[in-house]
Design a protein around this motif. Structure first.
Motif, mmCIF file in Angstrom:
data_model
loop_
_atom_site.group_PDB
_atom_site.id
_atom_site.type_symbol
_atom_site.label_atom_id
_atom_site.label_comp_id
_atom_site.label_asym_id
_atom_site.label_seq_id
_atom_site.Cartn_x
_atom_site.Cartn_y
_atom_site.Cartn_z
ATOM 1 N N LYS A 537 0.829 -1.210 0.000
ATOM 2 C CA LYS A 537 0.000 0.000 0.000
ATOM 3 C C LYS A 537 0.861 1.255 0.000
ATOM 4 C CE LYS A 537 -3.689 2.281 2.625
ATOM 5 N NZ LYS A 537 -4.587 2.175 3.820
ATOM 6 N N ARG A 538 1.927 1.246 0.814
ATOM 7 C CA ARG A 538 2.753 2.445 0.968
ATOM 8 C C ARG A 538 3.391 2.859 -0.350
ATOM 9 N NH1 ARG A 538 5.674 6.019 0.605
ATOM 10 N NH2 ARG A 538 7.081 7.013 2.102
ATOM 11 N N PHE A 539 3.866 1.895 -1.129
ATOM 12 C CA PHE A 539 4.578 2.218 -2.369
ATOM 13 C C PHE A 539 3.786 1.859 -3.629
ATOM 14 C CE2 PHE A 539 8.123 1.597 0.723
ATOM 15 C CZ PHE A 539 8.567 2.911 0.725
ATOM 16 N N ARG A 540 2.512 1.517 -3.458
ATOM 17 C CA ARG A 540 1.631 1.205 -4.591
ATOM 18 C C ARG A 540 2.275 0.171 -5.516
ATOM 19 N NH1 ARG A 540 -0.473 7.377 -6.103
ATOM 20 N NH2 ARG A 540 -1.259 7.868 -4.017
ATOM 21 N N ILE A 541 2.730 -0.900 -4.904
ATOM 22 C CA ILE A 541 3.436 -1.938 -5.667
ATOM 23 C C ILE A 541 2.468 -2.762 -6.497
ATOM 24 C CG2 ILE A 541 4.983 -3.933 -5.481
ATOM 25 C CD1 ILE A 541 5.930 -2.776 -2.782
ATOM 26 N N ALA A 542 1.268 -2.985 -5.969
ATOM 27 C CA ALA A 542 0.241 -3.778 -6.653
ATOM 28 C C ALA A 542 0.658 -5.231 -6.814
ATOM 29 C CB ALA A 542 -0.113 -3.168 -8.014
ATOM 30 N N TYR A 543 1.080 -5.845 -5.717
ATOM 31 C CA TYR A 543 1.328 -7.283 -5.745
ATOM 32 C C TYR A 543 0.044 -8.029 -6.101
ATOM 33 C CZ TYR A 543 5.691 -6.603 -3.048
ATOM 34 O OH TYR A 543 6.934 -6.225 -2.619
ATOM 35 N N THR A 544 0.176 -9.091 -6.880
ATOM 36 C CA THR A 544 -0.947 -10.002 -7.028
ATOM 37 C C THR A 544 -1.085 -10.798 -5.737
ATOM 38 O OG1 THR A 544 0.376 -11.835 -7.874
ATOM 39 C CG2 THR A 544 -0.429 -10.210 -9.489
ATOM 40 N N ALA A 545 -2.218 -11.460 -5.562
ATOM 41 C CA ALA A 545 -2.415 -12.286 -4.369
ATOM 42 C C ALA A 545 -1.327 -13.355 -4.273
ATOM 43 C CB ALA A 545 -3.799 -12.918 -4.391
ATOM 44 N N GLN A 546 -0.950 -13.930 -5.421
ATOM 45 C CA GLN A 546 0.091 -14.964 -5.418
ATOM 46 C C GLN A 546 1.443 -14.379 -5.046
ATOM 47 O OE1 GLN A 546 -0.360 -18.560 -6.243
ATOM 48 N NE2 GLN A 546 1.442 -18.302 -4.952
ATOM 49 N N GLU A 547 1.756 -13.215 -5.585
ATOM 50 C CA GLU A 547 3.035 -12.586 -5.263
ATOM 51 C C GLU A 547 3.123 -12.248 -3.778
ATOM 52 O OE1 GLU A 547 4.375 -10.225 -9.327
ATOM 53 O OE2 GLU A 547 2.837 -9.337 -8.031
ATOM 54 N N ALA A 548 2.054 -11.710 -3.219
ATOM 55 C CA ALA A 548 2.057 -11.368 -1.797
ATOM 56 C C ALA A 548 2.234 -12.618 -0.944
ATOM 57 C CB ALA A 548 0.764 -10.650 -1.426
ATOM 58 N N ALA A 549 1.557 -13.706 -1.315
ATOM 59 C CA ALA A 549 1.682 -14.955 -0.558
ATOM 60 C C ALA A 549 3.096 -15.523 -0.675
ATOM 61 C CB ALA A 549 0.654 -15.970 -1.052
ATOM 62 N N ASP A 550 3.666 -15.470 -1.863
ATOM 63 C CA ASP A 550 5.025 -15.991 -2.054
ATOM 64 C C ASP A 550 6.051 -15.172 -1.281
ATOM 65 O OD1 ASP A 550 3.981 -17.896 -3.758
ATOM 66 O OD2 ASP A 550 4.603 -16.882 -5.604
ATOM 67 N N LEU A 551 5.903 -13.855 -1.301
ATOM 68 C CA LEU A 551 6.842 -13.004 -0.573
ATOM 69 C C LEU A 551 6.747 -13.270 0.925
ATOM 70 C CD1 LEU A 551 8.937 -10.786 -0.514
ATOM 71 C CD2 LEU A 551 7.105 -9.093 -0.702
ATOM 72 N N ALA A 552 5.549 -13.428 1.444
ATOM 73 C CA ALA A 552 5.385 -13.748 2.863
ATOM 74 C C ALA A 552 6.004 -15.103 3.185
ATOM 75 C CB ALA A 552 3.905 -13.731 3.238
ATOM 76 N N ALA A 553 5.816 -16.086 2.315
ATOM 77 C CA ALA A 553 6.406 -17.404 2.543
ATOM 78 C C ALA A 553 7.927 -17.330 2.607
ATOM 79 C CB ALA A 553 5.969 -18.366 1.444
ATOM 80 N N PHE A 554 8.501 -16.512 1.749
ATOM 81 C CA PHE A 554 9.959 -16.332 1.755
ATOM 82 C C PHE A 554 10.432 -15.695 3.058
ATOM 83 C CE2 PHE A 554 13.258 -13.060 0.810
ATOM 84 C CZ PHE A 554 14.347 -13.924 0.793
ATOM 85 N N LEU A 555 9.774 -14.624 3.486
ATOM 86 C CA LEU A 555 10.192 -13.945 4.708
ATOM 87 C C LEU A 555 10.082 -14.870 5.919
ATOM 88 C CD1 LEU A 555 8.508 -10.484 4.063
ATOM 89 C CD2 LEU A 555 10.952 -11.011 3.930
ATOM 90 N N LYS A 556 9.055 -15.705 5.936
ATOM 91 C CA LYS A 556 8.895 -16.656 7.040
ATOM 92 C C LYS A 556 9.997 -17.715 7.063
ATOM 93 C CE LYS A 556 3.852 -16.226 7.001
ATOM 94 N NZ LYS A 556 2.569 -16.912 6.701
ATOM 95 N N ALA A 557 10.634 -17.942 5.926
ATOM 96 C CA ALA A 557 11.676 -18.966 5.827
ATOM 97 C C ALA A 557 13.060 -18.439 6.179
ATOM 98 C CB ALA A 557 11.692 -19.545 4.414
#
Length: 558
Positions: A537-557
């Protein structure tokens, strides 16, 4: 250790779920309980009625194999537990249990601390109770990623009826004047610890500041120009080998004009003392401030604490969905992290590698490339003979799909471009072309994710518009222009007095973050998914739902 060996903690579902999670406080997994009990016993803390028994179980000789290969000093990933005298920083330490680090379960699998000396020495002054009963370990718990979490604090509160040393009015309460006579009063007084794991930092407005405090909205009726109440998360005392600054606002980061640790291509020159010297000073500041000790630590005690902290490397070691994070060619986990090189300026977004002259490498995190194609396994070869079609490729396993998601998330982190705008410390100081960046523009220390030089940024986390009702709000006026700004934390400006520094804080390391929710310096979000959502939201990146889920999965790892 495989993820299936763990009993998982209650899930992080945000503020509304904290009451339920506190009710489940007795569900701490045995391995984490044993480690925590041994540490609390060593530092004089309270772990409840079963703490001594749990500590005895650990000290009786329990060891746990870890999934990643360890150096030869650690046999099969486990270190025997013994009672031996120790010496660190020239300080002779009393004989005490040398504790083998164990995997600590979290919502996504388990984290592991690797000690470069093989064990954790519970006789180190890090665990010694000081003035008000606190030790370093009071706010830097091994089973909370060497920080503190609301879940862990709730367990300690319930087990001790709010008497655990972490619960002290000096900075654990919403105000030093908060009533703490009854249990109900303690719950209110220590609500910021219990809900967000926040410690109150009291700082005065700097003399000759470029701004004036014109309004205070403090729900606790304490803050003033003499002492603002700034609520912040304790930073972890692990992975310190990769630090470029100390404390969120850099107040323990010392300028040194004679140093060679200088920002490149910056005028006037900005040079900094060695981090080791900063950490030595910070150890004593913490004991005199947070622990209210009447006397300074000795030089030998300071040295021993810092030397101990430098032996610790913490990272997520396993994933419930993806399994071992150092398997299948992946480079996750704390052992490989401990072998990661670092020096000041190793990957500066503006000047590249200070030593080699190599340009900035945006692929700063490069751990899971071997998993990239696991979601698309190759088709088997066609059988011999004419007219026979090749069989379809096998369906990827659930584990391989999870691993592929982590690898995709890493690529998004390094390579998904967006416009970096309105970030003080970045847009107003770095070259214009850099303002089209990626996550690694700020989190650029290789395979660590902190910032490789001493810079601080304001991404808007403490902006008045995002202030929650439990946070004080300060209105500051620029003395020269009359401009007003609302903030819950002026950040580095509380040290420098400069208007441009309002809201700036350091870039924290990303390794092991799954174990130390909530996030940001003010604990404003509880889920990694919400961290991703904030920046989207802050940088208006416009992640897709899949991209947001993948990025979160990476950070959790990590």
């Amino acid at each position: 250790m495989q993820a299936s060996h763990f009993t998982t903690l209650p899930g992080k579902a945000g503020k509304a779920d904290h009451a339920r999670r506190r009710a489940d406080c007795g569900a701490l997994p045995p391995l984490a309980l044993a480690l925590a009990a041994a540490m609390l016993s060593a530092c004089g803390g309270s772990g409840g009625g079963n703490s001594q028994e749990a500590g005895n179980v650990l000290l009786a000789g329990a060891t746990v194999a870890v999934s990643e290969a360890a150096p030869t000093a650690v046999s099969d990933g486990a270190t025997a537990i013994g009672t031996t005298p120790a010496r660190q920083g020239g300080l002779a330490l009393a004989a005490a249990p040398a504790i083998a680090p164990l995997p600590v379960p979290n919502d996504e699998g388990a984290a592991l601390t690797f000690s470069s000396v093989g064990t954790i020495d519970s006789a180190n002054p890090f665990f010694k109770a000081q003035g008000n009963g606190r030790s370093c370990a009071s706010c830097h718990q091994p089973d909370n990623g060497w920080s503190i979490t609301p879940d862990g604090l709730a367990r300690r509160f319930e087990a001790s009826a709010g008497l655990d040393p972490v619960f002290r009015p000096v900075d654990g309460a919403v105000s030093p004047n908060a009533a703490t006579a009854t249990l109900a009063q303690k719950r209110v007084a220590y609500s910021m610890l219990l809900s967000k794991g926040l410690v109150r930092v009291g700082l005065p407005l700097p003399a000759n500041a470029e701004f004036t405090l014109v309004k205070i909205d403090d729900p606790y009726h304490y803050a003033s120009a003499k002492e603002l109440s700034l609520f912040r998360r304790p930073l972890p005392t692990t992975n310190l080998a990769f630090l470029s600054s100390v404390m969120w606002d850099g107040r323990e980061t010392t300028a040194d004009p004679a140093s060679t640790m200088c920002l490149k291509d910056v005028r006037p020159a900005r040079c900094f003392a060695a981090i080791d010297a900063d950490l030595l000073h910070q150890s004593n500041s913490a004991v005199r401030g947070h622990a209210e000790a009447a006397l300074d630590l000795s030089a030998a005690e300071q040295r021993a604490i810092v030397d101990f902290e430098k032996t610790l490397f913490t990272a997520q070691s396993s994933s419930l969905a993806a399994g071992g994070l150092s398997e299948g060619g992946a480079l996750g986990g704390p052992v490989r992290l401990s072998r990661t090189g670092y020096y000041f300026g190793i990957n500066d977004v503006q000047a590249g590698d200070y030593r080699s002259g190599a340009p900035f490498n945006r692929n700063a995190l490069d751990l899971f490339g071997a998993w990239r194609n696991l979601a698309n396994p190759p088709a088997p070869a066609a059988p011999p003979g004419r007219g026979r079609p090749a069989p379809p490729p096998p369906a990827p396993s659930a584990q391989n799909l999870a691993r592929a998601a982590i690898a995709r998330g890493e690529q998004i982190f390094n390579n998904k471009p967006f416009n970096i705008s309105g970030v003080a410390g970045f847009n107003d100081e770095l070259r214009l072309p850099l303002q089209r960046g990626t996550c690694s523009s700020c989190h650029n220390t290789p395979n660590v994710g902190s910032h490789s030089v001493t810079r601080m940024f304001n991404t808007g986390v403490a902006a008045g518009a995002l202030r929650s009702a439990d946070m004080p709000l300060y209105t500051l006026r620029n003395n020269a222009t009359g401009e007003l700004v609302d903030t819950s934390d002026p950040g580095a400006a509380m040290l420098s007095g400069r208007w441009r520094d309002i809201g700036r804080v350091k870039v924290p390391s990303l390794r092991g973050i799954e174990s130390r929710s909530p996030y940001f310096h003010n604990g404003s979000v509880h889920l990694i998914e919400d961290v991703v959502g904030f920046y989207d939201k802050r940088f208006r990146i416009a992640y897709t739902a899949q991209e947001a889920a993948d990025l979160a999965a990476f950070l959790k790892a990590l």
